[in-house]
Design an enzyme around this catalytic site. Structure first.
Site, PDB file in Angstrom:
ATOM      1  N   ASP A  34       4.177  -4.368   3.166  1.00 36.53           N
ATOM      2  CA  ASP A  34       5.633  -4.474   2.994  1.00 36.53           C
ATOM      3  C   ASP A  34       6.093  -5.909   3.231  1.00 36.53           C
ATOM      4  OD1 ASP A  34       5.057  -4.332   5.706  1.00 36.53           O
ATOM      5  OD2 ASP A  34       6.730  -3.023   6.222  1.00 36.53           O
ATOM      6  N   HIS A  48       0.837  -1.204   0.000  1.00 31.15           N
ATOM      7  CA  HIS A  48       0.000   0.000   0.000  1.00 31.15           C
ATOM      8  C   HIS A  48       0.875   1.259   0.000  1.00 31.15           C
ATOM      9  CE1 HIS A  48       1.212   0.552   4.112  1.00 31.15           C
ATOM     10  NE2 HIS A  48       0.963  -0.734   4.317  1.00 31.15           N
TER      11      HIS A  48
END
Ligand code: NAG
Ligand code: NAG
Ligand code: NAG
Ligand code: NAG
Ligand code: NAG
Ligand code: NAG
Ligand code: NAG
Ligand code: NAG
Length: 448
Positions: A327, A38
């Protein structure tokens, strides 16, 4: 007017059909999988003494962990870049996907939380939702006042967050936690934790903010400080006299190493309870995602030959599959491929809107499957072909067998929802299975 309408409809459906195969010499692009992080967000939590608590974050709906307008913009930008790479348009590298959204060609799967869902929406806005992309009012979006011209909503699918072992590396998985606890008892992790550089950094931080953390929660501090430097840089520095760039970098280095340990990256093979702990950690973290991907690629490949088989209908149309995630999800792919050192240089975790693209190509001469690995390191960067960095690969294309072998090596021994519940080593696990079978046989014998 009627003629015009018919023409518009015919034109836009023509755009959707008849895309000739994308060729690079004898290589033909068949399918693309993308895993992205994101965009920019507020902290998901912070340390107790922090000046910037939840009410300091008002964007993106407000509060912890929400995508910011900057984060939305990062994915809008990535979506436009992906259009430039894959969608049939003037400057496209590969005219692979239709210029106008066609539901048969793509599937977007997001983890089940706001920032990844909104990142996916923002990305699709860049990829398919702009005026001038060729979508037709009345066909692709309402021809009505109030509807942004060219905006085509794209479905974003999701699953329950806590049981999402594919996209969410923090899913409920007792086995992962059990393995991590074992890893922390290893000589390598203990020596590292007790080293002067590490213990002094952690102790100093504790003395400044009067709080302690488990290793796996340590990320909370560097993560919050990273974001506060973006949004509150001056007052962060003015009020926290202990904050310095040097100290921050030391905290980040500690955190990067924790990350590596959690993903099973050790200098020496860590063997405990007859298990290779590094491998076992990766099997719960990267295994489900890598296998989800390779299974889909194999199905696509099989269906090329027997496209009347049941289950081939959907996959034959499918060209683009997205995992909108975190991540850690991007990291899980990079570690599986052995190229995590490129996440950011020298070390660290994938930054906002980092994306790894696994392109499945078929060699039309030998009819074998190949892949190309492409990485978007961070917002603002282009796409870098990284295939040759993977062990067993050279050049831009690599045999799909390499990816298959990686996925197979990392495949959880059982379906992941069951595997996550097993908190004993596979050797003692098989011992207890044989014991149970022995008991069962004995009971069976007794009651016969
Ligand atoms: C295509 O590329 C050219 C040259 O880089 C650029 O000037 C033009 O704006 C691009 N067009 C689109 C639609 O991106
Ligand atoms: C997502 O948004 C909802 C509604 O605004 C909010 O209640 C929830 O806490 C958010 N969840 C996450 C994980 O961001
Ligand atoms: C440090 O934290 C402890 C436990 O939260 C608290 O009892 C104590 O008062 C704190 N000390 C200072 C100096 O803030
Ligand atoms: C924060 O401020 C420091 C010192 O002024 C500067 O070096 C750094 O680049 C700033 N960071 C951000 C993210 O703006
Ligand atoms: C922090 O420092 C700034 C600049 O000195 C000051 O204006 C502000 O009131 C302080 N407190 C907070 C909570 O930001
Ligand atoms: C691993 O080895 C490298 C090179 O010798 C060293 O710099 C590093 O500190 C070691 N890491 C750990 C966690 O022991
Ligand atoms: C599907 O393909 C198989 C060969 O792979 C063939 O035997 C079978 O008749 C085909 N079925 C249909 C409905 O075309
Ligand atoms: C495609 O297959 C042919 C025949 O095996 C081989 O010579 C060629 O190198 C392959 N191309 C690539 C890009 O792998």
């Amino acid at each position: 007017m009627l003629y015009f309408l018919i023409f518009a409809v015919a034109w836009s459906s023509a755009q959707r059909a008849d895309i000739p195969p994308v060729k690079d010499g004898v290589m033909e692009l068949k399918m693309v999988h993308i895993v992205w992080r994101h965009g920019d967000r507020s902290p998901t939590k912070t340390f107790k003494a922090d000046l910037f608590q939840e009410n300091a974050w008002t964007f993106g709906g407000g509060g912890w962990g929400q995508l910011s307008p900057m984060g939305m913009f990062q994915h809008l930008t990535l979506g436009k870049k992906l259009r430039n790479r894959y969608v049939n348009d003037v400057n496209s590298t590969y005219n692979f996907l239709p210029s106008v959204y066609d539901q048969k060609t793509m599937y977007v799967r997001s983890t089940g939380i706001n920032r990844t869902l909104i990142s996916a929406t923002s990305n699709m806005l860049g990829m398919y939702g702009q005026d001038g992309y060729g979508s037709a009012a009345g066909t692709d979006f309402p021809d009505a006042q109030g509807w942004p011209r060219g905006f085509v909503p794209i479905p974003i699918h999701t699953v329950d967050y806590d049981s999402d072992h594919i996209g969410n590396m923090e899913s409920d998985c007792p086995r992962r936690e059990w393995l991590w606890n074992l890893a922390q008892q290893s000589e390598e992790v203990k020596n590292w934790r007790n080293s002067e550089a590490v213990s002094s950094t952690i102790d100093e931080l504790t003395s400044y903010v009067n709080e302690t953390w488990s290793l796996e929660d340590f990320w909370i501090v560097p993560d919050a400080l990273f974001i506060e430097q973006i949004y509150y840089n001056a007052s962060l520095r003015a009020n926290n006299t202990w904050f310095s760039d040097d100290f921050y970098n030391r905290i980040v280095a500690v955190n990067d190493q924790i990350y590596m340990f959690q993903y099973g990256i050790f200098n020496n093979t860590v063997t405990m309870q007859n298990m290779n702990i590094g491998l076992e950690l990766l099997k719960v973290r990267s295994g489900p995602l890598m296998n989800d991907m390779i299974d889909r690629i194999n199905t696509k490949s099989d269906c090329t030959y027997s496209n009347n088989a049941t289950g081939c209908h959907w996959i034959n149309g499918l060209k683009y599959f997205v995992y909108s995630a975190h991540d850690e999800t991007v990291y899980a792919v990079l570690v599986a491929l052995g190229i995590e050192r490129f996440a950011i240089i020298p070390h660290g975790y994938p930054l906002y809107s980092a994306a790894v693209s696994v392109e499945y190509w078929r060699n039309t001469t030998d009819n074998n499957n190949y892949f190309k690995l492409v990485y978007h390191k961070q917002s603002g960067d282009g796409f870098e072909v990284m295939t040759s960095e993977i062990e067993g690969c050279s050049g831009d294309y690599c045999s799909m067998d390499v990816l298959e072998q990686i996925a197979r090596k990392l495949k959880p021994d059982q379906p992941i929802d069951k595997w996550c519940l097993i908190t004993e080593s596979s050797s003692s696990y098989s011992v207890s299975i044989s014991f149970l079978m022995f008991v069962a046989t004995t009971l069976n014998y007794l009651f016969m």
